[in-house]
Enzyme design. Structure first.
Site, mmCIF file in Angstrom:
data_model
loop_
_atom_site.group_PDB
_atom_site.id
_atom_site.type_symbol
_atom_site.label_atom_id
_atom_site.label_comp_id
_atom_site.label_asym_id
_atom_site.label_seq_id
_atom_site.Cartn_x
_atom_site.Cartn_y
_atom_site.Cartn_z
ATOM 1 N N SER A 79 -5.838 4.479 -5.698
ATOM 2 C CA SER A 79 -5.237 5.486 -4.376
ATOM 3 C C SER A 79 -5.421 6.585 -4.416
ATOM 4 C CB SER A 79 -3.731 4.786 -3.788
ATOM 5 O OG SER A 79 -4.080 3.173 -3.853
ATOM 6 N N GLN A 101 -7.606 9.034 -1.801
ATOM 7 C CA GLN A 101 -6.596 10.016 -0.597
ATOM 8 C C GLN A 101 -6.639 11.341 -1.411
ATOM 9 O OE1 GLN A 101 -2.133 9.764 -0.288
ATOM 10 N NE2 GLN A 101 -2.549 6.917 -0.968
ATOM 11 N N ALA A 120 -9.000 5.587 3.967
ATOM 12 C CA ALA A 120 -9.191 7.147 3.294
ATOM 13 C C ALA A 120 -10.822 7.413 3.227
ATOM 14 C CB ALA A 120 -8.657 7.140 2.508
ATOM 15 N N HIS A 156 0.629 -1.390 0.143
ATOM 16 C CA HIS A 156 -0.043 0.297 -0.148
ATOM 17 C C HIS A 156 1.378 1.065 -0.033
ATOM 18 C CE1 HIS A 156 -3.267 -2.759 1.185
ATOM 19 N NE2 HIS A 156 -3.899 -2.031 0.632
HETATM 20 N N1 LIG Z 1 -1.487 4.282 3.775
HETATM 21 C C1 LIG Z 1 -3.013 4.113 3.151
HETATM 22 O O1 LIG Z 1 -3.841 4.593 3.655
HETATM 23 N N2 LIG Z 1 -3.543 4.351 1.589
HETATM 24 C C2 LIG Z 1 -4.573 4.225 1.098
HETATM 25 N N3 LIG Z 1 -5.571 3.754 1.908
HETATM 26 C C3 LIG Z 1 -7.053 4.317 1.240
HETATM 27 O O2 LIG Z 1 -7.258 3.915 1.143
HETATM 28 N N4 LIG Z 1 -6.407 4.536 0.252
HETATM 29 C C4 LIG Z 1 -5.061 4.353 -0.144
HETATM 30 O O3 LIG Z 1 -4.080 4.550 -1.320
#
Ligand SMILES: NC(=O)NC1=NC(=O)NC1=O
Length: 174
Positions: A84, A88, A123, A67
């Site tokens: 992502s 994000q 996220a 990730h």
């Molecule tokens: N390190 C992360 O938590 N990355 C992420 N969480 C998400 O929901 N999308 C991501 O890229």
């Protein structure tokens, strides 16, 4: 698509479609393809969860390491996967102040040094403040607890991605 369309996909099309449900882990889709036909979206999701839960600790940590950091290098360089990037951005990671970016970088670096995998959170279920708060809070966990916490977040991310791809089970009208 609906679940019957998903069941009808060739192996290649199935992995093309579902290969990033678990970030950068097409193996998961390749593995669960054997279980088709899926009765419904819930069963498809359950097979993904089952595959992850059956992994040894090293395999779970491997999934976590695939990730991207939140507000990290991939976001800065524009090299995030579309999923992502969308997730994000929606959580405000693409509009942090320079100070917030530096704080995220510092906290992520400390977290990775402690656990050996990146901080992961769904996220789309959080905002910038919640992410920073939970990053601090979870940094105090022991390794085993934090690994499971991170895996739970991967499952939430995957569940949302899956629902973007497959229509929820048609509710049978009574
Ligand atoms: N390190 C992360 O938590 N990355 C992420 N969480 C998400 O929901 N999308 C991501 O890229």
């Amino acid at each position: 698509m609906d679940i019957s369309s998903a069941n009808s996909l060739s192996y290649e099309d199935f992995v093309d479609t579902f290969g990033n449900v678990v970030e950068k882990n097409p193996l998961v889709a390749a593995a669960i393809w054997s279980h088709r036909p899926f009765a419904n979206l819930s069963e498809l999701e359950a097979r993904i969860v089952e595959f992850i839960d059956k992994l040894p600790e090293s395999g779970k940590e491997g999934i976590l390491r695939c990730h991207p950091d939140l507000a990290g290098r991939d976001l800065q360089r524009g090299t995030l996967t579309r999923d992502s990037q969308d997730e994000q951005s929606q959580a405000g990671m693409a509009s942090l102040t320079p100070e917030e970016t530096a704080r995220m970088y510092r906290l992520n670096t400390e977290y990775k040094r402690r656990f050996g995998f990146p901080f992961i959170i769904c996220a789309k279920m959080n905002n910038k403040a919640a992410i920073l708060r939970k990053l601090s809070e979870r940094s105090g966990n022991d390794l085993a607890k934090e690994r499971e916490c991170a895996i739970d977040e991967v499952k939430k991310i995957s569940s949302l991605r899956l629902r973007n791809l497959v229509l929820p089970d048609t509710q049978h009208k009574l």
